[in-house]
Design a protein around this motif. Structure first.
Motif, PDB file in Angstrom:
ATOM      1  N   SER A 189      -8.435  -2.250  -3.846  1.00 50.72           N
ATOM      2  CA  SER A 189      -7.794  -1.063  -4.407  1.00 50.72           C
ATOM      3  C   SER A 189      -6.587  -0.630  -3.575  1.00 50.72           C
ATOM      4  N   SER A 190      -6.668  -0.802  -2.254  1.00 48.27           N
ATOM      5  CA  SER A 190      -5.523  -0.414  -1.414  1.00 48.27           C
ATOM      6  C   SER A 190      -4.340  -1.344  -1.627  1.00 48.27           C
ATOM      7  N   GLN A 201      -2.628  -0.019  -4.669  1.00 44.53           N
ATOM      8  CA  GLN A 201      -1.950   1.252  -4.434  1.00 44.53           C
ATOM      9  C   GLN A 201      -0.626   1.071  -3.705  1.00 44.53           C
ATOM     10  N   ARG A 257       1.749  -0.094  -6.328  1.00 43.57           N
ATOM     11  CA  ARG A 257       1.946   0.940  -7.355  1.00 43.57           C
ATOM     12  C   ARG A 257       2.793   2.098  -6.824  1.00 43.57           C
ATOM     13  N   ASP A 258       2.555   2.475  -5.555  1.00 40.10           N
ATOM     14  CA  ASP A 258       3.296   3.588  -4.954  1.00 40.10           C
ATOM     15  C   ASP A 258       4.627   3.162  -4.352  1.00 40.10           C
TER      16      ASP A 258
END
Length: 345
Positions: free
Chosen positions: A211-212, A215, A218-219
């Motif tokens: 998940s990291s 992220q 995505r960020d």
């Protein structure tokens, strides 16, 4: 209440919608499957756990705390094994070499239901996944990074990158980036690989969970990343294609199911493993998680969409580098230590 009994009660209660009597709980057999939690528990349960219990009467209980090599060693050494089956990777070969795992019982499990090249005596390959190059399309337009050499080229492709905090599937990319031919990657030249890592370290943010890795992309904290294809597919969907990935130079790895020495369920664990070799159920796991089937028979159940996202689909296999676990059996512990020393500075 011991951990194993607690898991059993929780599983039976969840499956039945109530809490049964203590006598019924004590008599029930079970297979405890240690994995990494999250969606995998749900998908594995739907594809394999519930159907196996319906077929055999043997519940499958999931422990999502993470079957690390250290915990497996401790359980076996202290004669306190509570897991029957562990979801892992190439490091399992090192555990087997030191006597911590049961050899696969191929009188029950079918070796022919595993892709050739991924049939091991120390664990059963249950699925496949890849470390791919994912990237921000807006940063690179029609000329994104295609190879590990591109990934290392910060002048042509400026910006932060992300890579896995642990070394499995990363050492090979370092050597490929340094110009080593695929056929010459093994045995791994650890000094050369770590020197290549050191070159890029100041440009890397290391991720430790799937998940990291999503992220960070995505960020837009990074412009590209070496991440699992399962996560790359998810982040592409989440961003409407703003983050994309490809299979070129991807590092194909086995997901290996291993059995700790002295597992409580005995041979029932091999029956469960044989059950999980069903190709249609492996397709269901591909749909839910993105884990590619290890059984080559699953190919006949592909839709075009599933084939495009499967690491073991023939067209995707053709452009990937395939990990060979043999080197890791003798070198995993020392290499992992050295890798962590480099990334920690």
């Amino acid at each position: 209440m011991p951990r194993r009994d607690f898991l059993k009660v929780a599983s039976l209660a969840a499956a039945a919608g109530l809490v049964g009597t203590r006598a019924a709980q004590a008599q029930a057999k079970e297979v405890v499957f240690a994995n990494w939690g999250g969606d995998s528990e749900v998908i594995y349960g739907e594809a394999w756990g519930v159907p196996f219990e319906e077929a055999t009467g043997i519940p499958v209980v999931f422990d999502g705390e993470g079957p690390t090599a250290g915990r497996i060693r401790s359980m076996v050494t202290n004669n306190s094994v509570t897991w029957d089956l562990c979801d892992g990777g190439v490091d399992a070969g090192n555990l087997a070499a030191h006597g911590f795992l049961e050899p696969v019982d191929y009188t029950i499990v079918d070796k022919n239901k595993v892709l050739e090249g991924f049939r091991y005596d120390w664990g059963l390959t249950g699925y496949m996944f890849s470390s791919v190059i994912a990237y921000n399309k807006a940063k690179f337009g029609d000329a994104p990074p295609q190879t590990w050499a591109d990934f290392w080229d910060v002048e042509k492709f400026p910006g932060k990158r992300t890579m896995y905090k642990y070394m499995d599937g990363t050492l090979e990319s370092m050597l490929l980036a340094d110009g080593v031919k695929p056929e010459d990657v093994y045995p791994i030249d650890l000094e050369r690989a770590l020197a290549k890592l050191a070159e890029l370290r100041e440009h890397i943010i290391f991720w430790d969970t799937g998940s990291s890795s999503q992220q960070l992309l995505r960020d837009e904290e990074v412009v590209m990343g070496q991440i699992w294809n399962t996560r790359a597919h998810l982040v592409r969907d989440e961003t409407g294609g703003a983050i994309d990935y490809h299979w070129n130079n991807a590092i194909l790895q086995p997901g290996v199911w291993s059995v700790p020495k002295g597992n409580p369920a005995g041979k029932d664990v091999w029956r469960f493993l044989a059950f999980m070799q069903d190709p249609e159920s492996q397709i269901e796991v591909l749909k839910g998680l993105g884990n590619a089937p290890a059984n080559p028979e699953a190919a006949k159940f592909y839709t075009p969409e599933l084939e495009a996202r499967s690491a073991t689909a023939p067209a995707n296999l053709a452009t990937q580098f395939v990990v060979k676990p043999d080197w890791y059996i003798d070198n995993h512990a020392e290499a992992a230590k050295r890798y962590l020393e480099v990334i920690s500075g």
